[in-house]
Design a protein around this motif. Structure first.
Motif, PDB file in Angstrom:
ATOM      1  N   THR A 125     105.793  73.470 -70.457  1.00 57.86           N
ATOM      2  CA  THR A 125     104.840  74.556 -70.214  1.00 57.86           C
ATOM      3  C   THR A 125     105.290  75.382 -69.005  1.00 57.86           C
ATOM      4  N   ASN A 126     106.455  76.014 -69.155  1.00 56.06           N
ATOM      5  CA  ASN A 126     107.040  76.751 -68.039  1.00 56.06           C
ATOM      6  C   ASN A 126     106.154  77.892 -67.562  1.00 56.06           C
ATOM      7  N   ILE A 127     105.431  78.530 -68.484  1.00 58.23           N
ATOM      8  CA  ILE A 127     104.585  79.667 -68.113  1.00 58.23           C
ATOM      9  C   ILE A 127     103.163  79.217 -67.776  1.00 58.23           C
ATOM     10  N   GLY A 128     102.962  77.893 -67.729  1.00 55.73           N
ATOM     11  CA  GLY A 128     101.643  77.346 -67.439  1.00 55.73           C
ATOM     12  C   GLY A 128     100.788  77.249 -68.691  1.00 55.73           C
ATOM     13  N   HIS A 129      99.631  76.619 -68.540  1.00 57.62           N
ATOM     14  CA  HIS A 129      98.713  76.433 -69.666  1.00 57.62           C
ATOM     15  C   HIS A 129      97.909  77.700 -69.928  1.00 57.62           C
ATOM     16  N   GLN A 130      97.748  78.033 -71.193  1.00 50.44           N
ATOM     17  CA  GLN A 130      96.818  79.073 -71.648  1.00 50.44           C
ATOM     18  C   GLN A 130      97.051  80.433 -70.980  1.00 50.44           C
ATOM     19  N   HIS A 131      98.316  80.835 -70.826  1.00 47.95           N
ATOM     20  CA  HIS A 131      98.550  82.156 -70.239  1.00 47.95           C
ATOM     21  C   HIS A 131      97.915  83.193 -71.155  1.00 47.95           C
ATOM     22  N   PRO A 132      97.037  84.042 -70.633  1.00 50.64           N
ATOM     23  CA  PRO A 132      96.269  84.940 -71.512  1.00 50.64           C
ATOM     24  C   PRO A 132      97.126  85.903 -72.325  1.00 50.64           C
ATOM     25  N   LYS A 133      98.265  86.338 -71.807  1.00 49.80           N
ATOM     26  CA  LYS A 133      99.105  87.277 -72.551  1.00 49.80           C
ATOM     27  C   LYS A 133      99.764  86.596 -73.751  1.00 49.80           C
TER      28      LYS A 133
ATOM     29  N   GLY B  33      85.388  65.678 -66.697  1.00 50.27           N
ATOM     30  CA  GLY B  33      85.485  66.664 -65.632  1.00 50.27           C
ATOM     31  C   GLY B  33      86.544  66.370 -64.596  1.00 50.27           C
ATOM     32  N   ASN B  34      87.400  65.381 -64.848  1.00 46.97           N
ATOM     33  CA  ASN B  34      88.495  65.084 -63.925  1.00 46.97           C
ATOM     34  C   ASN B  34      89.625  66.068 -64.151  1.00 46.97           C
ATOM     35  N   ARG B  35      90.044  66.740 -63.093  1.00 45.13           N
ATOM     36  CA  ARG B  35      91.096  67.750 -63.194  1.00 45.13           C
ATOM     37  C   ARG B  35      92.410  67.198 -62.649  1.00 45.13           C
ATOM     38  N   TYR B  36      93.511  67.522 -63.328  1.00 43.89           N
ATOM     39  CA  TYR B  36      94.828  67.021 -62.938  1.00 43.89           C
ATOM     40  C   TYR B  36      95.787  68.184 -62.694  1.00 43.89           C
ATOM     41  N   LEU B  37      96.468  68.146 -61.559  1.00 40.76           N
ATOM     42  CA  LEU B  37      97.555  69.080 -61.290  1.00 40.76           C
ATOM     43  C   LEU B  37      98.765  68.590 -62.084  1.00 40.76           C
ATOM     44  N   ASP B  38      99.255  69.429 -62.983  1.00 35.24           N
ATOM     45  CA  ASP B  38     100.263  68.998 -63.961  1.00 35.24           C
ATOM     46  C   ASP B  38     101.666  69.097 -63.366  1.00 35.24           C
ATOM     47  N   PHE B  39     102.114  68.009 -62.753  1.00 34.93           N
ATOM     48  CA  PHE B  39     103.468  67.959 -62.184  1.00 34.93           C
ATOM     49  C   PHE B  39     104.474  67.461 -63.224  1.00 34.93           C
ATOM     50  N   SER B  40     104.060  67.445 -64.498  1.00 32.87           N
ATOM     51  CA  SER B  40     104.962  67.075 -65.588  1.00 32.87           C
ATOM     52  C   SER B  40     105.255  68.252 -66.509  1.00 32.87           C
ATOM     53  N   SER B  41     104.459  69.334 -66.381  1.00 34.94           N
ATOM     54  CA  SER B  41     104.517  70.433 -67.359  1.00 34.94           C
ATOM     55  C   SER B  41     104.463  69.868 -68.774  1.00 34.94           C
TER      56      SER B  41
END
Length: 452
Positions: free
Chosen positions: A63-71, A50-58
């Motif tokens: 992952t320019n559009i971020g993780h799991q973009h629904p579109k 359950g540890n969450r990380y802000l991804d400052f590495s992409s």
């Protein structure tokens, strides 16, 4: 954003299977401890505890559009329902549309797209195209560079990952590119750095024989080797040199392309059109492996009646191309490239420069868009790096401690040698970017402790 309920037992099972069977890249297998990842969304990912990380590495700056973009996820699912795969020799909608959308965004007449599985293969095929087009063999690349891990791509690479892989008979020659903060040319300003680095390239060509050189390849903005933004006039100068000697100019935009610098391609910032442009990563944020080469009309014409002797089973894979179509369409609809530029201008750039005022370990701040680096030093006066070049083990302790301090505070970092790279997704919000900088502000005290 909701994080699934912690399931430590599941995470331990994933970890155990990994340690038993997965052979990891760039690693001494017994010395690594991979984090078991349970999920991701937007600018975050999390583990089974359950540890969450802000991804400052992409991840790997992809992952320019971020993780799991629904579109994008929906586009992959839809394509899988219609046509999962087909050989490269057929014309299919997702491949044709992906090529069209990429060609619309590339500079100049780079309107033909050869698809690969990733960036290394893109650079391999760009070199092949240049050599066949010119009938020459040599290729010039800078020491501060990374171009991939396949045969020619790793030989092109300047960083130490090349050392164990090169054969010594590749026909590849390295030279020094511009780096004003650590100038190899004793330059006192960026104008001198530009002038002297171009003169160095001219001299290298003179001694190599310009008539033997097929191509010069550059990362438009050097990525892993330091996020080095070229001084004004440098890329135009290389373009002129290539034109004068009939050399193919290749820009590697695998990391810098598709919004990372606040433009569709980094070349757009300087109005430069190469003869070949390689891409991967941000074209579909790595959701399905995809890369490629954008080819000028002149080079494409070389192969109008002459077969191109290269190909890949998965070139233009339908699932990968569908994800690219969705990524590029969504980036345009949602203003994601503009967001990257805005975040760089209003949050990351000013915020990192403010950190530099407080932290003696920061020697230089450089970058653009969501593509930044802190050049960390022991001594600002001498600019001695915080850790030696290619440091490992105890010698690399200051950077390892900095990375650990970030992770402990929920920020996933990208560190390389003496540099801390700030490379969140292009979709990062102002709030997320500021939160990441706040964590970095705390963590940098670890680096400050190693300064003099």
């Amino acid at each position: 954003m909701s994080i699934p309920t912690a399931d430590s037992a599941a995470g331990q099972a994933v970890k155990a299977a990994d340690r038993a069977h997965v052979f990891h890249s760039w690693s001494a297998q017994a010395l690594i401890d991979p984090l078991a990842v349970a999920g991701a969304e937007g600018s975050y990912f999390w583990d089974y505890d359950g540890n969450r990380y802000l991804d400052f590495s992409s991840q790997l700056v992809n992952t320019n559009i971020g993780h799991q973009h629904p579109k994008v996820v929906a586009a992959i699912q839809e394509q899988a329902g219609k046509l999962c795969t087909i050989a490269p020799g057929f014309a299919v909608e997702s491949r044709s549309e992906a090529a069209r959308l990429i060609a619309e965004r590339t500079p100049g007449d780079l309107d033909k797209i050869f698809f690969t599985n990733g960036g290394a293969e893109a650079n391999e095929n760009a070199i092949r195209l240049a050599r066949l087009h010119t009938g020459r063999q040599k290729v010039l690349s800078t020491y501060r560079s990374y171009h991939g891990a396949t045969a020619n791509a790793i030989a092109l690479t300047g960083d130490p990952r090349r050392w164990a892989n090169e054969t010594g008979v590749s026909g590849i020659v390295h030279f020094w590119g511009p780096y004003p903060y650590r100038s190899n040319f004793h330059a006192e300003n960026e104008a001198q750095e530009c002038e002297r680095s171009l003169a160095h390239l001219e001299q290298t060509l003179a001694f190599e024989g310009p008539g033997t050189v097929a191509a010069i390849i550059l990362e438009t903005v050097v990525g892993t080797a330091g996020i080095l933004v070229p001084p004004a006039g440098y890329l135009a100068g290389v373009r002129e040199i290539c034109d004068r000697y009939g050399i193919v100019f290749i820009l590697d935009e695998v990391m810098a392309g598709f919004g990372r610098t606040g433009a569709w391609f980094a070349a757009d910032h300087w109005g430069i059109t190469p003869d070949l442009l390689t891409f991967a990563k941000g074209v579909n944020s790595g959701y399905v492996p995809l890369g490629g080469v954008a080819i000028s009309a002149e080079i494409a014409a070389t192969f109008a009646e002459r077969p191109f002797p290269g190909g890949l089973t998965y070139s233009g894979h339908p699932l990968a191309c569908a994800s690219a179509v969705a990524t590029l369409t969504t980036m345009a609809e949602e203003g994601i490239v503009e967001n990257a530029a805005h975040i760089g201008e209003t949050v990351l750039g000013p915020g990192l420069r403010e950190l530099a005022e407080r932290h003696p370990s920061i020697g230089e701040v450089r970058g653009m868009g969501v593509f930044w680096a802190l050049d960390l030093v022991k001594d600002r006066a001498t600019r001695e790096p915080l850790v030696p070049y290619n440091a490992a083990g105890a010698a690399n302790a200051p950077m390892a401690e900095l990375a650990a301090a970030c992770k402990q505070r929920g920020l996933w970092p990208f560190v390389n040698m003496n540099r801390f790279h700030v490379v969140p997704p292009c979709t990062v919000t102002e709030e997320e970017a500021k939160a990441g900088l706040a964590v970095l502000d705390e963590a940098l005290t670890v680096a400050d402790a190693h300064t003099v």
